[in-house]
Design an enzyme around this catalytic site. Sequence first.
Site, mmCIF file in Angstrom:
data_model
loop_
_atom_site.group_PDB
_atom_site.id
_atom_site.type_symbol
_atom_site.label_atom_id
_atom_site.label_comp_id
_atom_site.label_asym_id
_atom_site.label_seq_id
_atom_site.Cartn_x
_atom_site.Cartn_y
_atom_site.Cartn_z
ATOM 1 N N GLU A 295 0.871 -1.120 0.032
ATOM 2 C CA GLU A 295 0.105 -0.197 -0.001
ATOM 3 C C GLU A 295 0.937 1.204 -0.021
ATOM 4 O O GLU A 295 2.019 1.237 0.696
ATOM 5 C CB GLU A 295 -0.874 -0.068 1.316
ATOM 6 C CG GLU A 295 -1.793 1.123 1.650
ATOM 7 C CD GLU A 295 -2.671 1.257 2.920
ATOM 8 O OE1 GLU A 295 -3.466 1.533 2.838
ATOM 9 O OE2 GLU A 295 -1.622 0.700 3.752
ATOM 10 N N LYS A 354 -9.762 0.355 -2.114
ATOM 11 C CA LYS A 354 -10.012 -0.185 -0.448
ATOM 12 C C LYS A 354 -11.477 0.255 -0.169
ATOM 13 O O LYS A 354 -11.918 1.143 -0.488
ATOM 14 C CB LYS A 354 -8.915 0.505 0.296
ATOM 15 C CG LYS A 354 -8.854 0.206 1.566
ATOM 16 C CD LYS A 354 -7.913 0.759 2.358
ATOM 17 C CE LYS A 354 -7.786 0.445 3.872
ATOM 18 N NZ LYS A 354 -6.806 1.115 4.387
ATOM 19 N N CYS A 406 -4.395 -3.396 4.038
ATOM 20 C CA CYS A 406 -4.114 -3.130 5.275
ATOM 21 C C CYS A 406 -5.163 -3.251 6.322
ATOM 22 O O CYS A 406 -5.416 -4.146 6.883
ATOM 23 C CB CYS A 406 -3.510 -1.667 5.335
ATOM 24 S SG CYS A 406 -2.562 -0.934 6.561
#
Length: 549
Positions: A295, A354, A406
């Site tokens: 990321e 995301k 994440c």
Amino acid sequence: MTVTATSVGRPEQPAPPAAPSGARRMQRLVPAATAALSGVLLYVSFPPRTLWWLALPAFALFGWTLRDRSWKAGLGLGYLFGLGFLLPLLVWTGVEVGSGPWLALVVVEAIFVALVGAGIALVSRLPAWPVWAAAVWIAGEAARARAPFGGFPWGKVAFGQADGVFLPLAAVGGTPVLGFAVVLCGFGLYETVRVVVAHRRGDGGAPWRGAAVTALLSLVVPVLGALAARSLVSDKAENGTATVAVVQGNVPRAGLEFNAQRRAVLDYHARETIRLAEQVRAGKVPRPDLVLWPENSSDIDPFANPDAAAVIQGAADAIGVPLSVGAVVERGGKLYNEQILWDPDKGPVNTYDKRQVQPFGEYLPLRPLLGAINKDWTSMVRQDFSRGNKPGVFTMAGAKVGLVTCYEAAFDWAVRSTVTDGAQLLSVPSNNATFDRSEMTYQQLAMSRVRAVEHSRTVTVPVTSGVSAVILPDGTITQRTGMFVAASLVQKVPLRSSETPATRLGTLPELLLVLVAAGGLGRAAVSAVRRRADREIHAEQQRVTEAAR
């Protein structure tokens, strides 16, 4: 004659003489101190330490503080337990932004634990109370994972069990079943000690035999279930293998300042990929089938900046295989935390945005209110990130790679939806440079290990500054990097497509445990009302008797 309140199987005894006021204060302090210290003990059971078993005495002590207490006492003791656990666990959230947000987060999250404490105190008077109490704990985790602002599941009991004997239970029912088994075993440990002590004091009888059976089952059943679940854990390849490369480019320096050096971060990851390509050509490492970047490996939008696109293309040309790049992308006036599938011949061919963005990190709830309190807070998140709306599965060299970016790794639904969408292996690209050398990266790595077992998938963890890792479907870490170093990991990993019971069942095990908790709380509430009515009837009978005299 005045008598004390009794528990099941315990004969009524005359009330003891009143203790001096100083002694009474000490008696009140002991449960409070024990609740806080047992929360600290639960924290110590979490990574980077491998003391997973400390969760059992932590909940045993917590059970001792709550049993036969009023719900009001349980509320306070639960809050102290929550502070003891969450204050040290989440200290990393204040590494760069100061203690204010860290303390505010803990104060809010501990409220959920306080409510759990009140619920456990209520059900602690029921037969088989460890079962009800463990279900109440999981119900509290379920609530905390959903509210406020989309929830914050960090600190689920299951995430501290990556090295423990209970880990295979993740494949049975996910984090709720794994966490339930650990908490049940902890409460069962206390119940066992309580029964043994009572037996030695001569407080026998049928109710105590029932309590002994409950204690034994609470200890034994979770362990036996974990042993039986080992058959669900396998790292056997079902769809062949893929040789993956995980690239950790490192950052110029730790902290938020790295965002001002976005080009350097991109260059570091490109340079490490080119270095890997040179090692492949020299025959020092196997040629990978695909390469995974973390990321924020390119905070420069490659769709809007040709120079950034050229750097990525140069890295892809050098290695000659598909590349997954983490980038910050602006599209239609909105920001996205995006993974880009970059083909060496075709360029960018697919994206994943995301879906679970981080409050106060990637978007700012209550922005006008926070800005009125402190303008510095709003300046840290100048523009909110928007959410994606579909799972991300990239087809890379024939392998289906599921993307869980994440923060999403903490959310059951985000990981599961990627697997049910066809992922044969998972990648958890992350950026932890903001959190320096704190425990955050180890806590997140443990989550990935639990997810590997939960869904029986290889999990790769490419991170900007460490710790990056390759995790097999049985939760074993086969390779890992250090922190704040440039490195790459290359390994042949199994591809799998079968679904575990946890994958197939989804939220059903959690829902069932929430219903068990609701049933226990309802039963406890009815019992409390009956006890109060019985006391009032008894008091009225005493008044009538005294008046008749």
